[in-house]
Design an enzyme around this catalytic site. Structure first.
Site, PDB file in Angstrom:
ATOM      1  N   GLU B  53       6.232 -10.990  -8.738  1.00  0.00           N
ATOM      2  CA  GLU B  53       5.307 -11.418 -10.116  1.00  0.00           C
ATOM      3  C   GLU B  53       5.423 -10.680 -11.352  1.00  0.00           C
ATOM      4  O   GLU B  53       5.155 -10.911 -12.166  1.00  0.00           O
ATOM      5  CB  GLU B  53       3.934  -9.951  -8.910  1.00  0.00           C
ATOM      6  N   PHE B 115      -4.533  -2.196   4.554  1.00  0.00           N
ATOM      7  CA  PHE B 115      -2.641  -3.141   3.821  1.00  0.00           C
ATOM      8  C   PHE B 115      -2.919  -3.140   2.862  1.00  0.00           C
ATOM      9  O   PHE B 115      -3.374  -4.151   2.333  1.00  0.00           O
ATOM     10  CB  PHE B 115      -2.136  -4.595   5.247  1.00  0.00           C
ATOM     11  N   GLN B 116      -1.786  -3.696   2.131  1.00  0.00           N
ATOM     12  CA  GLN B 116      -1.270  -3.955   0.960  1.00  0.00           C
ATOM     13  C   GLN B 116      -2.700  -3.109  -0.092  1.00  0.00           C
ATOM     14  O   GLN B 116      -2.685  -3.917  -0.840  1.00  0.00           O
ATOM     15  CB  GLN B 116      -1.201  -5.906   0.711  1.00  0.00           C
ATOM     16  N   LYS B 165     -11.187  -7.844  -2.283  1.00  0.00           N
ATOM     17  CA  LYS B 165     -11.238  -9.718  -1.586  1.00  0.00           C
ATOM     18  C   LYS B 165     -12.887  -9.968  -0.959  1.00  0.00           C
ATOM     19  O   LYS B 165     -13.183 -11.267  -1.044  1.00  0.00           O
ATOM     20  CB  LYS B 165     -10.474  -9.621  -0.007  1.00  0.00           C
ATOM     21  N   MET B 487      25.274  -2.257 -23.891  1.00  0.00           N
ATOM     22  CA  MET B 487      24.681  -1.414 -24.641  1.00  0.00           C
ATOM     23  C   MET B 487      25.001   0.082 -24.362  1.00  0.00           C
ATOM     24  O   MET B 487      25.431   1.150 -25.042  1.00  0.00           O
ATOM     25  CB  MET B 487      23.574  -1.250 -25.014  1.00  0.00           C
TER      26      MET B 487
END
Lengths: 185, 585
Positions: B53, B115-116, B165, B487
């Site tokens: 993502e 969940f999630q 949802k 760096m």
């Protein structure tokens, strides 16, 4: 919290400024304001929030401590929040301020009469009576609450809670008709 | 369209995105966002399926960087939303317009640790310009319109819309909010675009009266499409121009008035011109700490004109003498007009030729430089960049990761066109370049997109090259492989007594094989003799992505450098130029 005015924590330190912030009355708006203060390291001294006469808007009264950040920066960053509609800085001399305090105070034996007397002088209300304690409420200008709290302290405050101040601009001429009408200012 | 049309929330979402003229979005489906992926099948919107993502977010940013249009990313709830936090923050820091759609658990499950589930709007509150949890299907069109409006107006930035949802599954009566609906729904959001006329006149006077003026361009010039107006102003007054890391390309590097990048790794000329200036005209710039060095000693004699669309930038770091809140293009156009009026009225500009010859003197004395590698030794990264630059097809877009290679890219490339440079400036996100390059290429299929990456950065997001291969979005990646976190290694060498702690990446994978495994062409370059042929080959391949690994000198450092917290007066020059330091006085 500012330590400069330690003897009078609720007094008007010159580091304290009052902002009234008109916001859209939407979920999470208080969290947005609070997290902005947290993220940018600004100090909130007190905060009061409730819907206005128009249910679409809430007014947040924030007393900010500007010892670390210029007020201008705080106002500008606040105004970047999409839900913030208007911000007014209130000059204490040109505004009316009110705050509410409830306190449970020791009041046994002889002390009970003296506490009731002090409450009477301040026109405070006695909300609850216990065997050796009284719960008292007082509303008024923050300075008046400071003075009252100071006196009660001598008798022994068991618990107390203040609301944080709310404020509105003073009307130019108090009798002027319709001056309080219209959308929140 | 008088007939009532009943849509699901998901259908309304996709139609709303179509109404906003979204042509491409980047994302990855999952449980809570599933309903939205069904109507997508019939949509005109192209969806690019990423492998992580974070990649979707950076692709959306790359798209936005080169088009100025909002990049769109769509992912599910929970871990997908948290993976999006870095790109959102990156876009927020660099004022990149972006709209991110996230799935959320059903409204009835919110707050139950489902969940999630995660508090996406809570987590992303401080890294977005605005975010919104939509609780009713009928509110989706307005939420999307608001998101695009907020993302693209005022100071641009990322906006997140969180969609439970059941809100996607429920039905609603389709409607498309009008402009008035949007404005009415956002009573507190009215960005100021027109500068204050009195301040504009003040600015014009100051520009004409200054002996040592510098135009200090920031990313806002590009956001406001102000490059042309700025050029007119610069040429009218013959004012020296510096372009910050976010403004590279906003003014042509090959212009005689351009003195390159200021800041921690800026050119000695740009840094010193700002230090010695009596007027800094900051256009869409925010006095970032990487530009100012120690603020107390930054440009001590300069008066400040500060043009910025964000009122909060005025006085945040440096108090301006002439603050102008407004859209950079509109304001600069007005300043140009005001200058011309003053000139017509008989005001004359102070002669700045002595100042310009002084600045030109620095430019002559302190060109960008590096020592060529010894025969048989590893390639110099700057040499690779010069070769890549000189062989690059016209209209090449350059993308960089974060670190030494980013600074060398900004310094050694020649940016002559706006929107030809994409990088992560404010947040400094390692791993930015591969996905951002894919997003840029998706937006500009006509252009060659080269990403300059480090070996450390590449290992963070390289898997998106699988996305590039499967989607046919062909980019070119140059890895400047010094087998170090370069760096950090440079800082440990210079400021920690060469005590190297956890910066050795010599256990790196075989980048050529890795590239090939991802469907790309892999090329390794180890010696100067191989370099031209390799770059030519890379440029000639247009049907696959190409990864060229340059094995470069491990201990090369970026110069000039202003050490963190130091004054810009104490810039460290390239060691071969230190003996000429007096010329900077």
């Amino acid at each position: 919290m500012s330590t400069i005015n330690a003897n009078n924590p609720y007094g008007d330190s010159h580091h304290h400024h009052i902002l009234t912030v008109l916001v859209q009355n939407r979920p999470g708006v208080l969290a947005r304001v609070a997290s902005l203060f947290a993220r940018r390291g600004y100090n909130i001294f007190s905060l009061a929030v409730a819907p206005t006469e128009d249910e679409n808007y809430s007014r947040i009264t924030i007393v900010v401590d500007i010892s670390a950040t210029p007020l201008e920066q705080i106002v500008k960053q606040l105004f970047k929040l999409i839900d913030v509609v208007r911000i007014t800085e209130l000059d204490p001399r040109k505004s009316v301020e009110r705050e509410l305090m409830v306190a449970t105070v020791r009041a046994d034996g002889d002390q009970r009469a003296r506490v009731i007397e002090v409450a009477g002088i301040f026109e405070a209300k006695i909300l609850a009576v216990g065997a050796d304690v009284l719960t008292i409420s007082l509303d008024g200008e923050p300075q008046k609450l400071d003075d009252f709290e100071e006196l009660l302290r001598g008798y022994g405050i068991v618990e107390s809670q203040r609301t944080g101040r709310v404020a509105l601009p003073k009307l130019e001429r108090e009798a002027r008709k319709g001056a309080t009408k219209g959308k929140a200012s | 369209m008088s007939k009532k049309e009943i849509l699901t929330g998901a259908e309304a979402l996709i139609r709303s995105l179509e109404m906003e003229n979204v042509e491409i979005m980047f994302g990855l489906p999952g449980g809570c966002i599933l309903p939205a992926y069904d109507p997508l099948l019939k949509s005109s919107i192209r969806h690019v399926l990423v492998r992580h993502e974070q990649g979707a977010g950076h692709m959306a940013q790359g798209y936005a960087h080169v088009t100025g249009r909002p990049g769109v990313a769509m992912v599910t709830s929970g871990p997908a939303a948290t993976n999006m936090v870095t790109p959102l923050c990156d876009a927020f820091m660099d004022s990149i317009p972006m709209v991110c759609i996230t799935g959320q658990v059903s409204t009835s499950a919110i707050g139950t640790d489902a969940f999630q589930e995660c508090d996406t709007v809570g987590i992303t509150r401080s890294v977005t310009k605005h975010n919104e949890l939509v609780m009713r299907a009928e509110d989706i069109p307005l939420a999307i319109r608001q998101a695009f409006h907020i993302a693209t107006t005022g100071r641009p930035g990322p906006v997140l819309v969180d969609l439970p949802k059941d809100v996607l599954q429920n039905t609603m009566e389709w409607h498309w909010p009008t402009d008035e609906d949007v404005l009415e729904s956002l009573p507190g959001y009215r960005p100021i675009t027109k500068g204050h006329p009195r301040m504009i006149k003040e600015a014009a006077k100051l520009l004409l009266a200054s002996e040592r003026p510098v135009l200090y361009l920031g990313g806002g010039v590009l956001k406001a499409h102000a490059a042309e107006a700025v050029r007119e102003l610069a040429e009218l007054l013959k004012t020296p121009v510096v372009t910050t890391l976010m403004a590279r390309g906003a003014f042509p590097d090959d212009h005689e008035l351009c003195y390159g990048m200021p800041g921690m790794h800026g050119t000695a000329t740009a840094i010193t011109a700002m230090q010695k200036a009596d007027l800094l005209c900051a256009l869409g710039a925010r006095f970032d700490d990487r530009v100012t060095g120690k603020v107390a000693s930054f440009a001590p004699d300069a008066k400040i004109i500060h043009v910025d669309i964000d009122p909060a930038e005025q006085g945040k770091v440096r108090k301006p003498d002439v603050p102008i809140v407004g859209d950079c293009r509109l304001v600069v156009e007005e300043i140009v007009k005001a200058v011309k009026e003053l000139l017509a009225e008989g005001t004359t500009q102070v002669d700045i030729t002595p100042w310009r010859s002084r600045v030109n003197g620095w430019k002559e004395q302190f060109p960008l430089t590096y020592e060529p590698s010894e025969p048989g030794a590893r390639l110099k990264p700057q040499f690779c960049l010069e070769k890549l630059r000189d062989a690059a097809p016209k209209n090449t877009i350059l993308v960089a990761g974060v670190g030494q290679h980013q600074m060398w890219s900004s310094l050694f490339w020649k940016f002559n066109e706006p929107y030809s440079w994409v990088n992560s400036g404010g947040l400094g996100t390692m791993g930015f370049s591969v996905p951002a390059a894919i997003g840029a290429k998706a937006a500009r299929p006509d252009a060659t997109v080269w990403a300059i990456d480090g070996d450390g950065c590449f290992q963070m997001t390289a898997q998106e090259l699988v996305t590039a291969s499967t989607e046919g979005i062909h980019v070119k990646i140059a890895i400047l492989n010094n087998t170090y976190l370069g760096m950090v290694r440079q800082w440990q060498e210079m400021f920690y007594g060469e005590r190297y702690s956890e910066v050795d990446l010599s256990g790196c994978p075989d980048f050529v094989k890795w590239a090939e495994a991802m469907g790309c062409v892999g090329i390794r370059v180890e010696s100067p003799e191989e370099i031209d042929a390799a770059i030519e080959k890379a440029n000639s391949i247009n049907d696959r992505s190409v990864v060229v690994e340059f094995r470069v000198e491990e201990f090369e450092k970026v110069f000039p450098m202003v050490p963190a917290g130091a004054s810009n007066d104490d810039v460290l020059l390239h060691p071969t130029q230190e003996n000429r330091r007096e010329f900077l006085k």
